[in-house]
Scaffold this motif. Sequence first.
Motif, PDB file in Angstrom:
ATOM      1  N   GLU A  82     -34.170 -31.174  21.117  1.00 30.96           N
ATOM      2  CA  GLU A  82     -35.277 -32.000  21.606  1.00 30.96           C
ATOM      3  C   GLU A  82     -36.179 -31.246  22.577  1.00 30.96           C
ATOM      4  O   GLU A  82     -36.596 -31.767  23.622  1.00 30.96           O
ATOM      5  CB  GLU A  82     -34.750 -33.294  22.212  1.00 30.96           C
ATOM      6  N   LEU A  83     -36.490 -30.004  22.211  1.00 33.35           N
ATOM      7  CA  LEU A  83     -37.387 -29.179  23.019  1.00 33.35           C
ATOM      8  C   LEU A  83     -38.733 -29.039  22.321  1.00 33.35           C
ATOM      9  O   LEU A  83     -38.786 -28.902  21.092  1.00 33.35           O
ATOM     10  CB  LEU A  83     -36.796 -27.781  23.225  1.00 33.35           C
ATOM     11  N   THR A  84     -39.786 -29.061  23.099  1.00 30.76           N
ATOM     12  CA  THR A  84     -41.100 -28.748  22.561  1.00 30.76           C
ATOM     13  C   THR A  84     -41.239 -27.225  22.499  1.00 30.76           C
ATOM     14  O   THR A  84     -40.445 -26.487  23.113  1.00 30.76           O
ATOM     15  CB  THR A  84     -42.219 -29.306  23.461  1.00 30.76           C
ATOM     16  N   GLN A  85     -42.248 -26.765  21.792  1.00 27.13           N
ATOM     17  CA  GLN A  85     -42.509 -25.326  21.790  1.00 27.13           C
ATOM     18  C   GLN A  85     -42.774 -24.836  23.207  1.00 27.13           C
ATOM     19  O   GLN A  85     -42.308 -23.766  23.593  1.00 27.13           O
ATOM     20  CB  GLN A  85     -43.711 -24.992  20.898  1.00 27.13           C
ATOM     21  N   GLN A  86     -43.504 -25.624  23.963  1.00 29.30           N
ATOM     22  CA  GLN A  86     -43.830 -25.246  25.351  1.00 29.30           C
ATOM     23  C   GLN A  86     -42.557 -25.072  26.177  1.00 29.30           C
ATOM     24  O   GLN A  86     -42.411 -24.098  26.916  1.00 29.30           O
ATOM     25  CB  GLN A  86     -44.733 -26.316  25.982  1.00 29.30           C
ATOM     26  N   LYS A 109     -41.047 -21.447  27.596  1.00 30.27           N
ATOM     27  CA  LYS A 109     -40.803 -21.220  29.026  1.00 30.27           C
ATOM     28  C   LYS A 109     -39.373 -20.717  29.253  1.00 30.27           C
ATOM     29  O   LYS A 109     -39.155 -19.762  30.000  1.00 30.27           O
ATOM     30  CB  LYS A 109     -41.052 -22.495  29.822  1.00 30.27           C
ATOM     31  N   LEU A 110     -38.395 -21.351  28.600  1.00 33.87           N
ATOM     32  CA  LEU A 110     -36.996 -20.932  28.744  1.00 33.87           C
ATOM     33  C   LEU A 110     -36.775 -19.502  28.230  1.00 33.87           C
ATOM     34  O   LEU A 110     -35.934 -18.774  28.746  1.00 33.87           O
ATOM     35  CB  LEU A 110     -36.071 -21.888  27.979  1.00 33.87           C
ATOM     36  N   ALA A 111     -37.544 -19.126  27.206  1.00 35.75           N
ATOM     37  CA  ALA A 111     -37.382 -17.806  26.587  1.00 35.75           C
ATOM     38  C   ALA A 111     -38.252 -16.736  27.237  1.00 35.75           C
ATOM     39  O   ALA A 111     -38.143 -15.562  26.890  1.00 35.75           O
ATOM     40  CB  ALA A 111     -37.708 -17.897  25.101  1.00 35.75           C
ATOM     41  N   LEU A 140     -33.513 -17.504  20.762  1.00 41.69           N
ATOM     42  CA  LEU A 140     -32.273 -18.133  20.321  1.00 41.69           C
ATOM     43  C   LEU A 140     -31.306 -18.444  21.462  1.00 41.69           C
ATOM     44  O   LEU A 140     -30.596 -19.451  21.415  1.00 41.69           O
ATOM     45  CB  LEU A 140     -31.573 -17.247  19.288  1.00 41.69           C
ATOM     46  N   GLN A 141     -31.250 -17.594  22.486  1.00 38.77           N
ATOM     47  CA  GLN A 141     -30.262 -17.784  23.560  1.00 38.77           C
ATOM     48  C   GLN A 141     -30.357 -19.131  24.261  1.00 38.77           C
ATOM     49  O   GLN A 141     -29.327 -19.783  24.442  1.00 38.77           O
ATOM     50  CB  GLN A 141     -30.330 -16.626  24.554  1.00 38.77           C
ATOM     51  N   PRO A 142     -31.542 -19.600  24.650  1.00 44.26           N
ATOM     52  CA  PRO A 142     -31.588 -20.924  25.293  1.00 44.26           C
ATOM     53  C   PRO A 142     -31.158 -22.055  24.365  1.00 44.26           C
ATOM     54  O   PRO A 142     -30.826 -23.144  24.824  1.00 44.26           O
ATOM     55  CB  PRO A 142     -33.065 -21.096  25.686  1.00 44.26           C
ATOM     56  N   LEU A 143     -31.154 -21.781  23.062  1.00 40.63           N
ATOM     57  CA  LEU A 143     -30.730 -22.779  22.084  1.00 40.63           C
ATOM     58  C   LEU A 143     -29.240 -22.700  21.795  1.00 40.63           C
ATOM     59  O   LEU A 143     -28.695 -23.501  21.042  1.00 40.63           O
ATOM     60  CB  LEU A 143     -31.517 -22.588  20.775  1.00 40.63           C
TER      61      LEU A 143
END
Length: 102
Positions: free
Chosen positions: A48-52, A56-58, A84-87
């Motif tokens: 449930e993450l937006t591209q934005q 930011k996380l990446a 991929l890591q934040p996911l």
Amino acid sequence: FRKEFIKMSNNFKELWNDPNFIDETQKSIIDFEVALIGALIEARESNELTQQELAKLAGLKQPALARIEKMKVSPRIDTIIKVLQPLGFTLGVVPLNEINNK
């Protein structure tokens, strides 16, 4: 429109299966990129993450992530790993016989 789509689809199939147009290595690269980006989008959406938010996380900008998801660019391996890591994912090397047996 439908007739034109069918004709275009048949032309694509012919080209895809023409070894003078595209070889097996090129097909494998395309298949890998399509599967990878599809999995990335699925993972982003299931988290449930937006591209934005994912960008930011990446440590990327949202337009860069959008270009990756639209397959307008072939990202470097380090960029893919950053996304991929934040996911909760990473890349791995898998024997071909394991892929072919699925």
